[in-house]
Design an enzyme around this catalytic site. Structure first.
Site, PDB file in Angstrom:
ATOM      1  N   SER A 194       0.722  -1.102  -0.009  1.00  0.00           N
ATOM      2  CA  SER A 194      -0.001   0.001  -0.111  1.00  0.00           C
ATOM      3  C   SER A 194       0.958   1.140  -0.121  1.00  0.00           C
ATOM      4  O   SER A 194       1.818   1.388  -0.806  1.00  0.00           O
ATOM      5  CB  SER A 194      -1.166   0.026   1.123  1.00  0.00           C
ATOM      6  OG  SER A 194      -1.929   0.865   1.090  1.00  0.00           O
ATOM      7  N   GLU A 218      -1.959  -2.770  -7.831  1.00  0.00           N
ATOM      8  CA  GLU A 218      -3.274  -3.119  -7.019  1.00  0.00           C
ATOM      9  C   GLU A 218      -3.798  -1.716  -6.879  1.00  0.00           C
ATOM     10  O   GLU A 218      -3.112  -0.640  -6.583  1.00  0.00           O
ATOM     11  CB  GLU A 218      -3.021  -3.915  -5.913  1.00  0.00           C
ATOM     12  CG  GLU A 218      -1.871  -3.476  -5.101  1.00  0.00           C
ATOM     13  CD  GLU A 218      -2.466  -2.602  -3.962  1.00  0.00           C
ATOM     14  OE1 GLU A 218      -3.643  -2.611  -3.634  1.00  0.00           O
ATOM     15  OE2 GLU A 218      -1.680  -1.707  -3.157  1.00  0.00           O
ATOM     16  N   HIS A 254      -5.124  -5.327  -1.301  1.00  0.00           N
ATOM     17  CA  HIS A 254      -5.830  -5.173   0.159  1.00  0.00           C
ATOM     18  C   HIS A 254      -6.908  -6.195   0.284  1.00  0.00           C
ATOM     19  O   HIS A 254      -7.928  -6.178   0.232  1.00  0.00           O
ATOM     20  CB  HIS A 254      -6.575  -4.016   0.119  1.00  0.00           C
ATOM     21  CG  HIS A 254      -5.790  -2.795   0.238  1.00  0.00           C
ATOM     22  ND1 HIS A 254      -4.947  -2.486  -0.807  1.00  0.00           N
ATOM     23  CD2 HIS A 254      -5.280  -1.836   1.289  1.00  0.00           C
ATOM     24  CE1 HIS A 254      -4.160  -1.054  -0.753  1.00  0.00           C
ATOM     25  NE2 HIS A 254      -4.298  -1.006   0.582  1.00  0.00           N
TER      26      HIS A 254
END
Length: 350
Positions: free
Chosen positions: A145, A249, A319
């Site tokens: 992230s 992502e 996630h």
């Protein structure tokens, strides 16, 4: 993940934190022919450093559970001095979070560094990191992230292979734990593939991959969170994507913004340089309001299919539970028809 805060923070680095001094990065830059920098394989009894270089840790339980995870692996734990600090939505002021990064890399007892969470704010630290310290003390760094910012910068500036995977507050299933042991204890070159269980169904319904372009490709695995990568375009902290395998992502974004970020990667020339492409999950990504938006499938078809390179989507990256632990900077081979990423080399020193 408050990625809008990240984008705003890019313009605040030079003016919002005068107390920090800038690293002499102009004199320390990864050369095209520089060898990759590898950390040591881990062993039970080693010390793991816990840091929070991005978003605030808002519960003590998050720290307790992170400690429990790595103690169960057999590690000793050393906490960063400032992991309980808070400055807005960040885990402390920039100089506090920076100090924990530097202290963990400088500490000879610490063998690996795990980020407790992502969030926002890691990008603010990039101009102030002592990259020579990182290069002199290569260690495992694990996170994803917002931690994409550190992973990219460390590879660009030092050649260090870091690991895109579960943070402390992630769901650590037995699958993730087994993958952790195989990677960091056994140093096994792995093949990353989605689960194939059909259960009581005639065909597989869950965790399917979609082939965008057939074929196989070999290259350097680079990538991470889409917002972080697009936000770093034009900065000194993205490596060369020529002949790379790009993986991405995303989370909590409407598709209109996803389209805009893919457009930025295209305009920056990144998409035209890569040899292969893997998209993971776009968790909780929906259409924009008002007149709506394109679908994710349409966005990938518009930007990736015309490249004509092997590409697929739906990989267990992002996630989600049971996400892959990917060594960023390693040589890999992808098969877009089978939906596999195969590691071609060891990424730790035995």
């Amino acid at each position: 993940m408050d990625k809008r805060t990240f984008l705003k923070s890019l313009g605040l680095v030079a003016t919002g934190i005068p107390a920090l001094s800038f690293a002499k990065e102009d004199f320390f830059e990864t050369k095209a022919d520089q060898k990759k920098l590898l950390a040591q394989v881990l062993r039970k009894g080693d010390t793991i450093g816990l840091i929070a270089p991005a978003g605030v840790i808002d519960t003590e339980e998050a720290i307790v559970m992170t400690r429990e995870i790595f103690e169960n692996f057999g590690f000793k734990i050393k906490e960063g001095k400032h992991i309980r600090s808070r400055y807005g939505n960040f885990a402390g002021k920039d100089e506090e979070r920076l100090a924990d990064i530097h202290s963990m890399f400088a500490d000879k007892e610490v063998k690996a560094i795990v980020c407790i969470r992502g969030g926002a704010g890691a990008s603010r630290l990039l101009p102030h990191i002592d990259y020579q310290l990182i290069a002199n003390n290569p260690k495992v760094l694990l996170g994803y992230s917002d931690i994409t910012a550190l992973i990219m910068a460390f590879y660009k500036k030092t050649g260090l292979i870091s690991f895109h995977g579960a943070v402390g507050i992630s769901t650590w299933s037995n699958t993730v734990a087994k993958n952790f042991e195989n990677q960091f204890f056994l140093n096994q070159p792995a093949q990353f593939a989605n689960p194939t269980e059909k259960g009581d169904n005639f065909i597989q319904y869950k965790e399917r991959i979609t082939t965008l372009n057939s074929g196989q490709a070999t290259g350097t695995l680079l990538g991470g969170n889409l917002t972080l990568l697009s936000g770093l375009c034009g900065s000194a902290y993205l490596p060369d994507f020529k002949n790379a395998i790009l993986f991405l992502e995303e989370v909590d974004e409407n598709i209109e913004r996803v389209d805009r970020m893919f457009c930025q990667l295209k305009l920056a020339g990144i998409l035209d340089q890569i040899k292969g492409f893997v998209f993971g999950k776009c968790t909780d990504c929906g259409p924009a309001g008002g007149y709506g938006s394109l679908t994710l499938e349409q966005v990938l078809n518009d930007y990736i299919k015309p490249l004509g390179i092997p590409a697929y989507s739906g990989a267990m990256i992002g996630h989600i539970a049971n996400q892959f632990i990917l060594p960023v900077g390693a040589q890999v081979k992808i098969d877009a028809d089978k939906g596999t990423i195969t590691l071609l080399e060891k990424v730790l020193k035995d």
